[in-house]
Write a protein that holds these residues in place. Structure first.
Motif, PDB file in Angstrom:
ATOM      1  N   GLY A 233      52.473  19.631  66.681  1.00  0.00           N
ATOM      2  CA  GLY A 233      53.104  19.360  64.981  1.00  0.00           C
ATOM      3  C   GLY A 233      54.119  18.752  64.680  1.00  0.00           C
ATOM      4  N   ALA A 234      54.703  18.791  63.371  1.00  0.00           N
ATOM      5  CA  ALA A 234      56.117  18.102  63.195  1.00  0.00           C
ATOM      6  C   ALA A 234      56.899  19.108  62.921  1.00  0.00           C
ATOM      7  CB  ALA A 234      55.051  17.579  61.560  1.00  0.00           C
ATOM      8  N   THR A 235      57.813  18.919  63.266  1.00  0.00           N
ATOM      9  CA  THR A 235      58.941  20.041  63.271  1.00  0.00           C
ATOM     10  C   THR A 235      59.537  20.069  62.001  1.00  0.00           C
ATOM     11  OG1 THR A 235      61.006  18.799  64.345  1.00  0.00           O
ATOM     12  CG2 THR A 235      59.655  20.389  65.835  1.00  0.00           C
ATOM     13  N   ASN A 236      60.810  21.180  61.466  1.00  0.00           N
ATOM     14  CA  ASN A 236      61.646  20.795  60.697  1.00  0.00           C
ATOM     15  C   ASN A 236      60.036  20.670  59.165  1.00  0.00           C
ATOM     16  OD1 ASN A 236      63.780  20.806  61.069  1.00  0.00           O
ATOM     17  ND2 ASN A 236      64.004  18.343  61.368  1.00  0.00           N
ATOM     18  N   GLU A 237      58.866  21.079  58.814  1.00  0.00           N
ATOM     19  CA  GLU A 237      58.237  21.757  58.092  1.00  0.00           C
ATOM     20  C   GLU A 237      57.962  23.156  57.511  1.00  0.00           C
ATOM     21  OE1 GLU A 237      55.969  20.454  56.407  1.00  0.00           O
ATOM     22  OE2 GLU A 237      55.090  19.112  57.771  1.00  0.00           O
ATOM     23  N   VAL A 238      58.716  22.978  56.177  1.00  0.00           N
ATOM     24  CA  VAL A 238      58.433  24.470  55.435  1.00  0.00           C
ATOM     25  C   VAL A 238      57.453  25.382  54.689  1.00  0.00           C
ATOM     26  CG1 VAL A 238      59.621  25.533  53.723  1.00  0.00           C
ATOM     27  CG2 VAL A 238      60.731  23.527  55.341  1.00  0.00           C
ATOM     28  N   GLY A 239      57.060  25.782  54.723  1.00  0.00           N
ATOM     29  CA  GLY A 239      56.290  26.938  53.937  1.00  0.00           C
ATOM     30  C   GLY A 239      56.707  27.696  52.973  1.00  0.00           C
ATOM     31  N   VAL A 240      56.656  27.814  51.543  1.00  0.00           N
ATOM     32  CA  VAL A 240      57.110  28.686  50.088  1.00  0.00           C
ATOM     33  C   VAL A 240      56.539  29.663  50.541  1.00  0.00           C
ATOM     34  CG1 VAL A 240      58.109  28.617  48.357  1.00  0.00           C
ATOM     35  CG2 VAL A 240      58.205  26.352  50.134  1.00  0.00           C
ATOM     36  N   PHE A 241      56.492  31.543  50.250  1.00  0.00           N
ATOM     37  CA  PHE A 241      56.358  32.622  49.775  1.00  0.00           C
ATOM     38  C   PHE A 241      56.880  33.182  49.111  1.00  0.00           C
ATOM     39  CE2 PHE A 241      54.674  31.703  54.327  1.00  0.00           C
ATOM     40  CZ  PHE A 241      53.413  31.435  54.228  1.00  0.00           C
ATOM     41  N   GLU A 242      56.117  33.945  48.325  1.00  0.00           N
ATOM     42  CA  GLU A 242      56.744  34.407  46.821  1.00  0.00           C
ATOM     43  C   GLU A 242      56.302  36.300  47.806  1.00  0.00           C
ATOM     44  OE1 GLU A 242      57.385  35.953  42.075  1.00  0.00           O
ATOM     45  OE2 GLU A 242      56.098  33.821  43.336  1.00  0.00           O
ATOM     46  N   MET A 243      57.356  37.099  47.954  1.00  0.00           N
ATOM     47  CA  MET A 243      57.158  38.556  47.961  1.00  0.00           C
ATOM     48  C   MET A 243      56.339  39.207  46.827  1.00  0.00           C
ATOM     49  SD  MET A 243      57.290  40.289  50.826  1.00  0.00           S
ATOM     50  CE  MET A 243      58.414  40.530  51.821  1.00  0.00           C
ATOM     51  N   ARG A 244      55.624  40.128  46.795  1.00  0.00           N
ATOM     52  CA  ARG A 244      55.279  40.238  45.554  1.00  0.00           C
ATOM     53  C   ARG A 244      55.702  41.693  45.954  1.00  0.00           C
ATOM     54  NH1 ARG A 244      50.975  35.762  43.300  1.00  0.00           N
ATOM     55  NH2 ARG A 244      52.712  34.891  42.772  1.00  0.00           N
ATOM     56  N   ASP A 245      54.291  42.893  45.147  1.00  0.00           N
ATOM     57  CA  ASP A 245      54.020  44.649  46.112  1.00  0.00           C
ATOM     58  C   ASP A 245      53.130  43.986  46.881  1.00  0.00           C
ATOM     59  OD1 ASP A 245      55.899  45.096  43.725  1.00  0.00           O
ATOM     60  OD2 ASP A 245      55.027  45.426  42.037  1.00  0.00           O
ATOM     61  N   ALA A 246      52.194  43.409  46.955  1.00  0.00           N
ATOM     62  CA  ALA A 246      50.931  43.110  47.625  1.00  0.00           C
ATOM     63  C   ALA A 246      50.949  42.659  49.090  1.00  0.00           C
ATOM     64  CB  ALA A 246      49.938  43.186  47.418  1.00  0.00           C
ATOM     65  N   GLY A 247      52.574  41.610  49.295  1.00  0.00           N
ATOM     66  CA  GLY A 247      52.974  41.165  50.407  1.00  0.00           C
ATOM     67  C   GLY A 247      53.142  39.726  49.953  1.00  0.00           C
ATOM     68  N   LEU A 248      53.270  38.965  50.861  1.00  0.00           N
ATOM     69  CA  LEU A 248      54.159  37.072  50.699  1.00  0.00           C
ATOM     70  C   LEU A 248      52.507  36.892  50.350  1.00  0.00           C
ATOM     71  CD1 LEU A 248      55.650  37.028  54.028  1.00  0.00           C
ATOM     72  CD2 LEU A 248      56.596  37.194  51.972  1.00  0.00           C
ATOM     73  N   ALA A 249      52.924  36.374  48.658  1.00  0.00           N
ATOM     74  CA  ALA A 249      52.000  35.449  48.201  1.00  0.00           C
ATOM     75  C   ALA A 249      52.109  33.997  48.784  1.00  0.00           C
ATOM     76  CB  ALA A 249      51.546  35.634  47.160  1.00  0.00           C
ATOM     77  N   GLU A 250      51.588  33.065  48.753  1.00  0.00           N
ATOM     78  CA  GLU A 250      51.781  31.478  49.325  1.00  0.00           C
ATOM     79  C   GLU A 250      51.941  30.826  48.039  1.00  0.00           C
ATOM     80  OE1 GLU A 250      49.298  29.137  50.959  1.00  0.00           O
ATOM     81  OE2 GLU A 250      47.196  30.683  50.157  1.00  0.00           O
ATOM     82  N   VAL A 251      53.204  29.761  47.656  1.00  0.00           N
ATOM     83  CA  VAL A 251      53.305  29.223  46.590  1.00  0.00           C
ATOM     84  C   VAL A 251      53.134  27.648  46.659  1.00  0.00           C
ATOM     85  CG1 VAL A 251      55.663  28.285  45.469  1.00  0.00           C
ATOM     86  CG2 VAL A 251      55.663  30.679  45.723  1.00  0.00           C
TER      87      VAL A 251
END
Length: 432
Positions: A233-251
């Motif tokens: 796949g493509a390089t330099n792709e970015v996924g954004v997550f938010e750290m919450r009490d129940a783990g990482l939630a995707e943004v």
């Protein structure tokens, strides 16, 4: 002399007899198989997908069977949490084995309970012997193997401590071989050094198929999963997550998330459009310019290259007529995001000028462009994509280089303000 060149002389230490070794005779059964490129047909490989869209996006559509993925990041950033969530999500359709060499099974259970995970098809093991792991994978092959971490696994036949260069090379080779031979996808957790690089030899990154970095400040809520190598796949792709009490939630909409707490009407704030892989993101760059009481004024950069801040301050002093050599300059990228590209130059420079003049910028204006040493503005790649993202979030104006005129045409709901130099751009937005 010719005989010396054609033959190799071998002297045994316990025997003074000199033997000669001729060139080896080619093995007639050893043949190199050659296939024409035109005869090779690409086949669509079904990937291991999960409900975590940001994870699949960074990998290019999911985990490729038989691939080896290396995930690195600072301690406490959430690597184990993310991979536990991925393992539980993938286990909804295929069997998964999670091997931890750093935590006991009760500790893993505590984390899984906190994350609300109850995967019936996730097998757990606290094992560090790579031979034992490989033997189990061969006899009971899962679709996905998670090893947390590669530094904790060791090969008993290698006479060195776990985590050493030799152990990392041997263990990675064993796991890489079993992944290719048995079509098992493997996720490896890797430690990083204090410089932020993956610990171990650089060869470790060359051996695997995908290298991911989980980035983010420990005191910040957002985490960025960045792809720096991806054979599928493509390089330099970015996924954004938010750290919450129940783990990482995707943004799903990072631009809106980064601008949530933005305060309008204050000086020293500018909105820039950065491109992370194929995804445009709008982030706020803040600058604080204050008269220094030191003989050497301070330059502080958080989330942006320090040398870039020094360069922009020098350009403003020389080309903009602003005596920043007498002022402390603090630049911060809001949300914990780190900007690597030069498209934020214009916005950063305007934020400095805004703070110096104590004049706020228009809150509905974004700035896109690179600043040269002569004070000229240069266009950046994917200008239309950046403007489209700004238009989608409700921004009405964009200050861009004059050379980007062609890419800026065709937008109805956002006005493009063109400028050739930094001084001209400052005049257009009222902070000259």
């Amino acid at each position: 002399m010719n005989s010396i060149k054609l033959q190799q002389r071998i002297v045994h230490p316990k025997n003074t007899t000199i033997h000669t070794k001729s060139n080896p005779t080619p093995n007639p059964q050893s043949r190199l198989t050659v296939t024409k490129l035109s005869d090779v047909h690409a086949q669509a490989v079904p990937r291991l997908k999960s409900p975590i869209a940001e994870w699949d996006r960074v990998l290019g559509g999911g985990i490729v069977p038989g691939s080896v993925v290396l995930v690195g990041g600072d301690p406490g950033v959430g690597k184990s949490t993310l991979l536990m969530q991925v393992a539980d999500a993938v286990a909804e359709t295929v069997p998964v084995l999670y091997v931890s060499g750093e935590e006991s099974l009760p500790q893993i259970g505590i984390r899984a309970h906190r994350l609300g995970l109850h995967g019936d098809r996730v097998g757990l093991s606290a094992e560090t012997d790579v031979h034992t792991i490989v033997e189990h994978v061969i006899s009971h092959p899962p679709a996905l193997l998670v090893v947390d971490s590669i530094q904790s696994v060791y090969d008993p036949s290698a006479e060195s401590a776990p985590g050493s260069v030799t152990q990392l090379r041997e263990c990675t080779q064993r796991l890489h071989r079993v992944a290719k031979e048995h079509n098992v996808a493997i996720l490896l957790v890797g430690h990083v050094t204090k410089e932020g690089m993956l610990a171990g030899p650089k060869m470790l990154e060359h051996m695997v198929d995908v290298v991911l970095y989980l980035e983010g400040e420990r005191l910040q809520a957002y985490r960025l999963l960045r792809s720096v190598k991806n054979r599928f796949g493509a390089t330099n792709e970015v996924g954004v997550f938010e750290m919450r009490d129940a783990g990482l939630a995707e943004v799903a909409n990072p631009s809106a998330a980064f601008l949530t707490d933005r305060v309008t009407g204050g000086s020293g704030s500018a909105i820039v459009v950065t491109l992370e892989g194929t995804r445009p993101m709008l982030v706020e760059v803040q600058a604080l310019v204050n008269r220094s009481s030191l003989s050497v004024p301070r330059r502080v950069a958080n989330g942006i290259d320090f040398n870039r801040v020094v360069l922009l301050s020098a350009v403003l002093s020389k080309r903009g007529g602003v005596p920043l050599h007498e002022y402390d300059i603090h630049v911060n990228v809001v949300g914990g995001l780190r900007i690597e590209e030069t498209s934020a130059d214009l916005g950063t420079a305007l934020a400095m000028l805004s703070s110096y003049r104590d004049v706020p910028l228009d809150p509905e204006t974004v700035a896109i462009g690179e600043v040269g040493l002569a004070g000229e503005l240069r266009t950046v790649s994917q200008m239309a994509v950046r403007l489209r993202e700004a238009e989608k979030l409700g921004f009405r104006k964009a200050i861009v280089p004059s050379s980007a005129r062609a890419a800026a045409e065709g937008f109805r709901n956002i006005e493009t303000i063109e400028a050739s130099t930094l001084r001209e751009a400052a005049a257009r937005v009222g902070v000259k």
